[in-house]
Every structure is written in structure tokens, then in C-alpha cells.
Design an enzyme around this catalytic site. Structure first.
Site, PDB file in Angstrom:
ATOM      1  N   GLU A 119       0.835  -1.295   0.044  1.00 61.33           N
ATOM      2  CA  GLU A 119       0.020   0.136   0.046  1.00 61.33           C
ATOM      3  C   GLU A 119       0.899   1.314  -0.012  1.00 61.33           C
ATOM      4  O   GLU A 119       1.939   1.275   0.773  1.00 61.33           O
ATOM      5  CB  GLU A 119      -1.001  -0.110   1.335  1.00 61.33           C
ATOM      6  CG  GLU A 119      -1.790   1.137   1.396  1.00 61.33           C
ATOM      7  CD  GLU A 119      -2.645   1.205   2.629  1.00 61.33           C
ATOM      8  OE1 GLU A 119      -2.394   0.352   3.393  1.00 61.33           O
ATOM      9  OE2 GLU A 119      -3.641   1.840   2.660  1.00 61.33           O
ATOM     10  N   LYS A 195      -9.333   2.529  -2.433  1.00 57.35           N
ATOM     11  CA  LYS A 195      -9.627   1.822  -1.174  1.00 57.35           C
ATOM     12  C   LYS A 195     -11.118   2.109  -0.724  1.00 57.35           C
ATOM     13  O   LYS A 195     -11.530   3.320  -0.740  1.00 57.35           O
ATOM     14  CB  LYS A 195      -8.644   2.292  -0.334  1.00 57.35           C
ATOM     15  CG  LYS A 195      -8.469   1.930   1.173  1.00 57.35           C
ATOM     16  CD  LYS A 195      -7.307   2.194   1.990  1.00 57.35           C
ATOM     17  CE  LYS A 195      -7.250   1.863   3.320  1.00 57.35           C
ATOM     18  NZ  LYS A 195      -6.163   1.933   4.095  1.00 57.35           N
ATOM     19  N   CYS A 232      -5.578  -2.614   1.991  1.00 55.92           N
ATOM     20  CA  CYS A 232      -5.572  -2.902   3.469  1.00 55.92           C
ATOM     21  C   CYS A 232      -6.684  -3.161   4.350  1.00 55.92           C
ATOM     22  O   CYS A 232      -7.181  -4.424   4.464  1.00 55.92           O
ATOM     23  CB  CYS A 232      -4.669  -1.665   3.854  1.00 55.92           C
ATOM     24  SG  CYS A 232      -3.992  -1.862   5.518  1.00 55.92           S
TER      25      CYS A 232
END
Ligand SMILES: NC(=O)NCCC(=O)O
Length: 376
Positions: A119, A195, A232
Site C-alpha cells: 500500500e 480503497k 488494506c
């Protein structure tokens, strides 16, 4: 022993358990054993010279009569920041490009078809500081940024799909996003995946910087298979994995940045469970090292990012993890036929009752929802 010195779970097991017992412990902990890959000597030597760990494993599928195997190789890269966080930004980014360039070259020697970085790989993980400057200066355009250009060169040079998670700055409104850029092996930007879920876990709070993603659960059809990127904190949301899989993902990458005290006991479970539940492969990647000297005095020391990147298969087996402390490249060969074979065996998609869940969920998210509880 300090947490940061503990190199890996596997190393501890191997050095303390007798051989026969170790095999049983590994069977229970990791499922069916993943065979070690024979990697070329030049790659092993280059990794050693360049000071990163290189590991290779293979997941096999059963031979089929009507379909040839669909064997591909993925590369997962975990790394620490290269320069101190107070070095000029351009120098930091350039140093990171150059470090990853030397790791990707080794991935190419190992026959890797697609590679995924951690990330926001070009920058220190500064989000929990809530300081805007200079960290927002690391944000780049998906289409025009120097990091995308760099990855396009890698993709073309090595005929490799490159998944490059960056801090994105979108031109028109200067909106920041936490985005994975997916670059085809032709060198073209195939698209981006933003994300979906932002952590707000006490001081581990990234909400100051970028917005919740608006790209849904896009899947990218590459020459080597259909892939998706669940960034994540999205790994704590089973429906997030599920929707990528509903859109046909055969491999879901999970580029991450997370620390020991927060999530380490969850790490080996979540991506692996997603592979099982969704009949697909999952690839969990975490950075190593510390946040760095920029850490705001009013915030806690978050400690070490614990690496431990691994790949999980739909049959519940998984590779050992990379080290908790070192830069590393994990090369994994997988036969994508395994996804359908396991789906035929366990049939989670077939037995899922999704229409019923959809109906109940539609009711459950309404403000006038009344939970179905029977009381005496
Ligand atoms: N980068 C990020 O989302 N970290 C959150 C921590 C975690 O999910 O373990």
C-alpha cells in the site's frame, strides 16, 4: 526478545520443533503443503547481493480432461522506506523506484507474470500523523504520475502486469484517494481500484487524507487472469472480498500497511479466510520497518510494520510468510484451475442463498428496520 527482532513464525517453529511434529503442526496451521519452487541461481544470487529475502512456492491443481492447466506466477513485494523521511520528497520517491526496480528485475528472472507492491509504496506511511505537509506532496496522478510511468516501463520491459498502490491526486478537484493502479503487461494503464474502507481505529486513523473509494469492486481482466485489489483495511470486511469475487476475481491482492499491536493475530486469518470463502487466491502484502522520524509527538509510536506477506489458496492452504523484518519478494506459482475445482467441491457460491441475504440486507440498512428477534 523485542517484537521487532522476532523474524518469523516459521523460523521459530522450525528451530524449536522436532521434524515429525513440525510436519503435523504445519499441516494444521497451513493446510496442504505448498511445494518449494526451484528458483534460478541468478535470481537467488541477485536477491542476496541486493539484500532482500527471496522465497518461492507452488500451489498445484488436479489435472483435468477438458481444460489445460492455467499456471501463472505472482510476485509480492514488501519493503521498508529507503531514505529518511526528512529527505527531499523527489529523492525519497526516486530511491523507492530504484529499490523496487532491482526487486522487480529479480521477479522477472523468476518468471513472474504479475507483481503487486505494498500500500502507498512510494512513501513513508504518514497517514496516522494527521500532518498534511509534506506527506500530501507524495500524491500523484494515476495517469500521468512519475510512478505510473516508471511502472509502465517495468510492465513493458518484463511483460508483467504491475499493481502499483499509490496516494492518488485526482486533477480536477485535487481530491486525494488511496488507489491501486493496474498496469497491463502491454504497459497500458488498465484502470484503478480505490480503497473502499478507511481505518478509524483509535490513533490509527487515515480519514484526514483521502476519501472512501468510488470505484466499487472492479475486476481487471489481464492476460494472466482476472484480478482485483482490496486495499488494506478492506480485508476486515468480508463483503468487500465477496463483491470482488462476485465480479469474477480469480486473484485478489491485499496491499497493506499495518503494525503488530493492531492486527498481527488477525493477519494470517483474514486473507486466508477470504480465499476459502470466495473460491479464489488471495495475496496479502504488508510493509516492513517503522514509520520514521516524522512521527508527530502527540501520537503514539506505532511500532514496526510486520511484513509477513503470504498467498492463500481456495483449498485453505497457504504459503509460509515472508520475514517480519526484511525486504522481500515472494514468488508463487498457482494453477487457477484450482478455483473451480474447489468451488465444485465446496459449492459456497452455489449454496450461498444470496437472493435471500440481499432481501434481508435491503431491509436491515433501512432506518425503520426492526430486527427479527423473538422474545418470550
Ligand atoms: N493502512 C491501513 O488501512 N491500515 C489499517 C490497519 C489494519 O487494517 O490493520
Amino acid at each position: 526478545m523485542a517484537a521487532c527482532e522476532f523474524e518469523s513464525l516459521e523460523k521459530s517453529l522450525e528451530s524449536h520443533l522436532p521434524e515429525a511434529e513440525l510436519a503435523e503442526v504445519k499441516r494444521v496451521l497451513y493446510g496442504k503443503e505448498t511445494e518449494k519452487l526451484d528458483l534460478p541461481v541468478c535470481a537467488v544470487e541477485a536477491a542476496s547481493e541486493r539484500d532482500f529475502e527471496l522465497k518461492g512456492y507452488r500451489f498445484e491443481a488436479a489435472p483435468e480432461q477438458l481444460r489445460p492447466p492455467r499456471r501463472i506466477r505472482v510476485g509480492l513485494i514488501q519493503h521498508r522506506i529507503v531514505l529518511p523521511t526528512d529527505a527531499p520528497i523527489l529523492d525519497q520517491v526516486t530511491a523507492m523506484h530504484s529499490r523496487l526496480g532491482e526487486v522487480v528485475e529479480v521477479a522477472a528472472m523468476c518468471g513472474v507474470n504479475m507483481v503487486c507492491f505494498q500500500e502507498t509504496w512510494t512513501m513513508p506511511f504518514a497517514f496516522c500523523t494527521r500532518e498534511k505537509e509534506p506527506w500530501t506532496e507524495f500524491a500523484e496522478s494515476v495517469e500521468e504520475g512519475s510512478t505510473t510511468r516508471f511502472c509502465q516501463e517495468l510492465a513493458k520491459k518484463y511483460n508483467m502486469v504491475v499493481v502499483s498502490p499509490i496516494l492518488e491526486r485526482e486533477g480536477l478537484h485535487s481530491t486525494l484517494w488511496n488507489t491501486a493502479v493496474v498496469i497491463s503487461n502491454s504497459g497500458h494503464v488498465l484502470g484503478k481500484s480505490r480503497k473502499n474502507h478507511i481505518p478509524r481505529v483509535g490513533d490509527f486513523n487515515e480519514s484526514t487524507y483521502y476519501m472512501e473509494g468510488d470505484t466499487g469492486h472492479t475486476v481487471f481482466q489481464t492476460q494472466f487472469g482476472k484480478i482485483a485489489v482490496n486495499i488494506c483495511y478492506g480485508r476486515h470486511h468480508p463483503l468487500n472480498w465477496f463483491m470482488y469475487s462476485m465480479n469474477g476475481a480469480e486473484i485478489i491482492f491485499n496491499p497493506s500497511a499495518t503494525v503488530g499491536a493492531l492486527s498481527e493475530p488477525m493477519w494470517p486469518i483474514e486473507a486466508r479466510n477470504a480465499a476459502i470463502a470466495n473460491h479464489c487466491f488471495t495475496c496479502a502484502i504488508n510493509r516492513v520497518g517503522t514509520v520514521g522520524p516524522h512521527q508527530h509527538a502527540s501520537h503514539h509510536d506505532f511500532g514496526h510494520f510486520y511484513g509477513s506477506s503470504y498467498v492463500a489458496a481456495p483449498d485453505g492452504s497457504r504459503t509460509p510468510g515472508l520475514s517480519r523484518t526484511r525486504d522481500g519478494l515472494l514468488v508463487v506459482e498457482m494453477d487457477l484451475n484450482l478455483n473451480r475445482q474447489i468451488s465444485d467441491k465446496w459449492s459456497f457460491k452455489m449454496t450461498g442463498r444470496y437472493a435471500e441475504y440481499a432481501e434481508e440486507l435491503t431491509k436491515a440498512v433501512r432506518h425503520d428496520f426492526k430486527p427479527m428477534i423473538v422474545k418470550e
